[in-house]
Design an enzyme around this catalytic site. Sequence first.
Site, PDB file in Angstrom:
ATOM      1  N   ASP A 222      48.334 -18.970  56.029  1.00  0.00           N
ATOM      2  CA  ASP A 222      48.312 -18.783  57.476  1.00  0.00           C
ATOM      3  C   ASP A 222      47.751 -17.392  57.743  1.00  0.00           C
ATOM      4  OD1 ASP A 222      49.198 -18.837  60.395  1.00  0.00           O
ATOM      5  OD2 ASP A 222      50.003 -20.745  59.671  1.00  0.00           O
ATOM      6  N   HIS A 275      45.034 -19.647  63.280  1.00  0.00           N
ATOM      7  CA  HIS A 275      45.946 -19.255  62.195  1.00  0.00           C
ATOM      8  C   HIS A 275      45.191 -18.765  60.965  1.00  0.00           C
ATOM      9  CE1 HIS A 275      49.708 -20.620  64.052  1.00  0.00           C
ATOM     10  NE2 HIS A 275      48.961 -21.558  64.612  1.00  0.00           N
ATOM     11  N   GLU A 346      46.860 -24.744  67.988  1.00  0.00           N
ATOM     12  CA  GLU A 346      47.222 -23.506  68.686  1.00  0.00           C
ATOM     13  C   GLU A 346      46.091 -22.487  68.838  1.00  0.00           C
ATOM     14  OE1 GLU A 346      51.973 -23.234  68.139  1.00  0.00           O
ATOM     15  OE2 GLU A 346      50.866 -22.256  66.529  1.00  0.00           O
TER      16      GLU A 346
END
Length: 606
Positions: A222, A275, A346
Amino acid sequence: MGHLRATAVVLGLSVLTNVVDAVKVNPLPAPQSITWGSSGPISVGANLTLNSQCGEIVTDAWSRSWNTISTLKWVPAAVEASIAKFEAFPTETPLSYKSKRANSSLTQVEVNIANCDADLQQGVDESYTLAIGQSSPSVNITSKTVWGALHAFTTLQQIIISNGNGGLMVEQPVSITDHPNYPYRGAMIDTGRNFISLPKIREQIDGLALSKMNVLHWHMADAQSWPVQMQVYPKMTEGAYSPQDTFSHNDIRGLVSYARARGVRIIPEIDMPGHASQGWSSVDPSIVACAGSWWSNDDYALHTALEPNPGQLDILNNKTYEVVKNVFGELAGLFGESIFHIGGDELQTGCYNFSTAVQQYFAHNKSRTYNDLVQVWVDKAIPTFRSAANKTLMMWEDILNATPHAHTVPKNIILQTWNNGLENIQNLTARGYDIVVSSSDFFYLDCGYGGWVSNDPRYNEMVNPNASVPTFNYLGNGGSWCAPYKTWQRIYDYDFTLNLTAQQKTHVLGTEVPLWSEQVDDTVVSTKMWPRAAAMAELAWSGNKDPKTGIKRTTEMTQRILNFREYLVANGIQAAPLMPKYCLQHPHACDLYYNQTALSEYSTAQ
Ligand SMILES: *[C@@H]1O[C@H](CO)[C@@H](O)[C@H](O)[C@H]1NC(C)=O
Ligand SMILES: *[C@@H]1O[C@H](CO)[C@@H](O)[C@H](O)[C@H]1NC(C)=O
Ligand SMILES: *[C@@H]1O[C@H](CO)[C@@H](O)[C@H](O)[C@H]1NC(C)=O
Ligand SMILES: *[C@@H]1O[C@H](CO)[C@@H](O)[C@H](O)[C@H]1NC(C)=O
Ligand SMILES: *[C@@H]1O[C@H](CO)[C@@H](O)[C@H](O)[C@H]1NC(C)=O
Ligand SMILES: *[C@@H]1O[C@H](CO)[C@@H](O)[C@H](O)[C@H]1NC(C)=O
Ligand SMILES: *[C@@H]1O[C@H](CO)[C@@H](O)[C@H](O)[C@H]1NC(C)=O
Ligand SMILES: *[C@@H]1O[C@H](CO)[C@@H](O)[C@H](O)[C@H]1NC(C)=O
Ligand SMILES: *[C@@H]1O[C@H](CO)[C@@H](O)[C@H](O)[C@H]1NC(C)=O
Ligand SMILES: *[C@@H]1O[C@H](CO)[C@@H](O)[C@H](O)[C@H]1NC(C)=O
Ligand SMILES: *[C@@H]1O[C@H](CO)[C@@H](O)[C@H](O)[C@H]1NC(C)=O
């Protein structure tokens, strides 16, 4: 005995007083069909040998199972409970059926597998049958594939139990016909936020195999760290927490084969384009937007990430596609698994204010939106991955339904849904996407531990936040975004196909419990994963309803999962306790309601 039996009644409900009842709670997940006769137990020989034609995956699996059976000499928790209540060891009665079976014993496991070659891939037949009895010295197992036979072994190892006398026995006759309702039954670990070591990952795989789950979704990296050694870009592990906190190719191959030997597929995930920071920045800083920025929670309109630290691959930098192709291509070769997860969740628009290319893209054409930008990613990245390796791609649902999102996403991409529970399941299946359900309101195992970002003044409040205010969603000030904690009952009770049409249901591949690791490393990964993941295991294998009545069987599951938790611990998996041990020893004494059918098929009560 009689008067003791009489006192061993809790709240008017008979406790488990014989072995059949005791082992009944045993195999988790509950088989689709299991019938026990009343001939009493048969003893199990000192060396239950395997007869199978299908090679070493089967023989190795059986030697592990037999080793577990013969060294653990498992005493099911319900049997232990009756000992605790000063009853005779319950085998006494059944073993007195000497006329029937006293001296015979099981000596072999006869395994008949229709197809030895079927590979462990999405949709492979995992069904099996298991039969013991009829004066036969063999346990008879049939399956379509090797992978079904492995499930038969994990069932068998939960029903062969101690005879209380140093030996082993099994109730018989018993006949089991079993198969999973869903081909995808997964758990997710995250080795990007915190590192998780190989032994602890293998411990998760052991738990998955015992509960007949078949997917370990491995969120490898990540923004915070990149632990994966890459031959194509050796500098990427500069983004690891330390040289030790890394996975070599050999480590990865070792895990893949460890999992495969246990019927578990490992689906790797490299989360892109969001990410992404550590590791990627070491290849070329220009492919990562906003890596050095403040994440700007202070001024939320300007935020560049949902949590520290920021970083997203630059969608409009051509170098990005060269790098993701090489990374994907190298990793794809390490996993025999046909599915590769490429993230897609996201995306924060604010991050791209740090990209000159993106700013020019909008400046050149004022009608462009961030959705157009995300579409550029889909249109360039998907063909890039497809050209690098032949994989079925999987993505988080965000790519199609978040703000921002792409306009069109190919229908052959599997979407993993985590927002809005049934609503998104409805929507995505209606649009024809195959989905994996991991709704955060039900399945996220990391929820409910509070917020973790520091310098948070919301905690500096001298009253407890009011949990009754609906908009707080139990968060309270400084709570975690997906609070509350998901209990095993919350997980088990989730009717994730409610109100779907038959056609929509065909698009539900299965379920997954994610365990994000901002607050997880070796020390707590197993306690947060287990035994709650096992509640999902049964939900996806044979369902949460009694096959005869259609009523939720959560109350019956209670003893099964309590017993299974003890079994996990006995097998070296550090599963957390769910209740005081008293509840395990006094079935139903810890129920909220006396009424055993208080759980209706679908209930919103409480
Ligand atoms: C069990 O039987 C197998 C096959 O006959 C044999 O190879 C093995 O040595 C035996 N193990 C023990 C402990 O007797
Ligand atoms: C079972 O075996 C025991 C010990 O070998 C023997 O004493 C007994 O007579 C046998 N019982 C039957 C029913 O064959
Ligand atoms: C197991 O298979 C054997 C050999 O085919 C057969 O004799 C026996 O009846 C079977 N046992 C059960 C319980 O089906
Ligand atoms: C990004 O840029 C746009 C337009 O230039 C501006 O309206 C917006 O506030 C900026 N956002 C951030 C997070 O800087
Ligand atoms: C990026 O690649 C595209 C073709 O894929 C090309 O048209 C474009 O000119 C390239 N941009 C730069 C800045 O090299
Ligand atoms: C500008 O962007 C819009 C929205 O993507 C698109 O429909 C239009 O064709 C673009 N115009 C030009 C000249 O590229
Ligand atoms: C790609 O993989 C699928 C199975 O995942 C297989 O059916 C297909 O033949 C493969 N295609 C090529 C070109 O290798
Ligand atoms: C799915 O949700 C989107 C966004 O809310 C909506 O536009 C679309 O109509 C929905 N589709 C279906 C089939 O429900
Ligand atoms: C908490 O919120 C509920 C619902 O709004 C309200 O009835 C209750 O009085 C509140 N409790 C406190 C201590 O503020
Ligand atoms: C499911 O459908 C029933 C009947 O149409 C409806 O009453 C119920 O509200 C629906 N449930 C959900 C969660 O959508
Ligand atoms: C138990 O609960 C069920 C479901 O709510 C209800 O139908 C039944 O009447 C209850 N039984 C008793 C004895 O209260």
